[in-house]
Design a protein around this motif. Structure first.
Motif, PDB file in Angstrom:
ATOM      1  N   ASP A  29      -1.097  11.133   5.303  1.00  0.00           N
ATOM      2  CA  ASP A  29       0.113  10.493   5.810  1.00  0.00           C
ATOM      3  C   ASP A  29       1.333  11.011   5.047  1.00  0.00           C
ATOM      4  N   THR A  31       5.798  10.182   4.707  1.00  0.00           N
ATOM      5  CA  THR A  31       6.927   9.333   5.072  1.00  0.00           C
ATOM      6  C   THR A  31       8.142   9.772   4.280  1.00  0.00           C
ATOM      7  N   ASN A  35      16.347   5.430   3.458  1.00  0.00           N
ATOM      8  CA  ASN A  35      17.065   4.163   3.677  1.00  0.00           C
ATOM      9  C   ASN A  35      18.361   4.068   2.899  1.00  0.00           C
ATOM     10  N   GLY A 101      -2.593   5.103   4.952  1.00  0.00           N
ATOM     11  CA  GLY A 101      -1.162   5.083   5.167  1.00  0.00           C
ATOM     12  C   GLY A 101      -0.379   4.968   3.886  1.00  0.00           C
ATOM     13  N   ASP A 103       3.939   4.220   2.590  1.00  0.00           N
ATOM     14  CA  ASP A 103       5.312   3.916   2.970  1.00  0.00           C
ATOM     15  C   ASP A 103       6.154   3.763   1.712  1.00  0.00           C
ATOM     16  N   HIS A 105       9.746   1.866   0.021  1.00  0.00           N
ATOM     17  CA  HIS A 105      10.745   0.811   0.217  1.00  0.00           C
ATOM     18  C   HIS A 105      11.631   0.753  -1.005  1.00  0.00           C
ATOM     19  N   GLU A 142       0.807  -0.735  -5.034  1.00  0.00           N
ATOM     20  CA  GLU A 142       2.241  -0.441  -5.051  1.00  0.00           C
ATOM     21  C   GLU A 142       2.584   0.220  -6.384  1.00  0.00           C
ATOM     22  N   THR A 169       1.644  -1.276   7.383  1.00  0.00           N
ATOM     23  CA  THR A 169       3.066  -1.254   7.679  1.00  0.00           C
ATOM     24  C   THR A 169       3.784  -2.181   6.715  1.00  0.00           C
ATOM     25  N   LEU A 170       5.097  -1.985   6.553  1.00  0.00           N
ATOM     26  CA  LEU A 170       5.927  -2.838   5.710  1.00  0.00           C
ATOM     27  C   LEU A 170       6.959  -3.543   6.569  1.00  0.00           C
ATOM     28  N   VAL A 174       3.766  -6.383   2.667  1.00  0.00           N
ATOM     29  CA  VAL A 174       2.824  -5.307   2.965  1.00  0.00           C
ATOM     30  C   VAL A 174       1.734  -5.862   3.866  1.00  0.00           C
TER      31      VAL A 174
END
Length: 203
Positions: A29, A31, A35, A101, A103, A105, A142, A169-170, A174
């Motif tokens: 994966d 990403t 942001n 996955g 992600d 943040h 995390e 997904t977030l 989580v």
């Protein structure tokens, strides 16, 4: 009909990443950290996958951050190379672990998404030893901005069977989904039936 490539779609950089200490690095994966416009971290790319570390631990889950403009690893996590820029996970069974996955943040999932520090969340399936039995469990972690572990959770369902992660997904927390052996009223199904499982973590 033959089409010519658009110059705007040309490869801007190409830098192979030595993610693990062994062989067979296989990404799963990717990403983007986009942001927080204006931060150097806005150009960060996160990648997670599997790397074969040898017969002692087999496939481990390896995660790296890359600076998109240069292909160099993000300075906070160090230079390219094992133990400097990559983060590796090996389950308690020292067997094949696999991510599903990843992600990114910013600062706090529940409150402030506008900027500050970049955190990385990865989910997957790990081989664990539970009650003297080896099986698959759903694993979520995390990482803090410097690559340290902020929190880690391993889910072993009530059947003490193979629990497998399929997606993450977030959204204010989580959320990880997967499947677990069918288990009702204290009895596991006689067949190989499985049920959906959804996990939510809030920090």
């Amino acid at each position: 009909m033959t089409t010519s490539p658009n110059d705007d779609a040309a490869i801007r950089w190409d830098n192979p990443i030595f993610a693990g200490p062994g062989s067979h690095d296989r990404p799963v994966d990717i990403t983007l950290g986009t942001n927080f416009v204006g931060s150097p971290s806005a150009n960060v790319i996160g990648i997670t996958g599997r790397s074969y570390a040898g017969p002692a631990t087999k496939y481990d889950i390896v995660t790296v951050l890359i600076e998109a403009g240069t292909g160099n690893l993000w300075s906070v996590w160090g230079n390219v190379g094992w133990g400097k820029g990559a983060r590796s996970f090996d389950g308690t069974a020292h067997s094949n672990d696999r991510p599903v996955g990843l992600d990114l943040h910013w600062t706090n999932l529940l409150h402030d998404e506008s900027g500050g520090d970049l955190f990385v969340v990865v989910a997957g399936t790990t081989r664990s030893v539970n009650n003297s039995q080896t099986n698959d469990d759903i694993w979520t972690i995390e990482y803090e901005p410097n690559g340290d572990v902020r929190w880690e959770q391993v889910y072993n369902g009530p059947a003490n069977g193979d629990d497998v992660a399929t997606a993450m997904t977030l959204f204010g927390g989580v959320f990880v989904c997967g499947y677990t052996p069918h288990y009702v009223g204290g009895d596991m199904a006689a067949t190989s039936d499985t049920d959906y499982i959804a996990l939510a973590y809030y920090d």
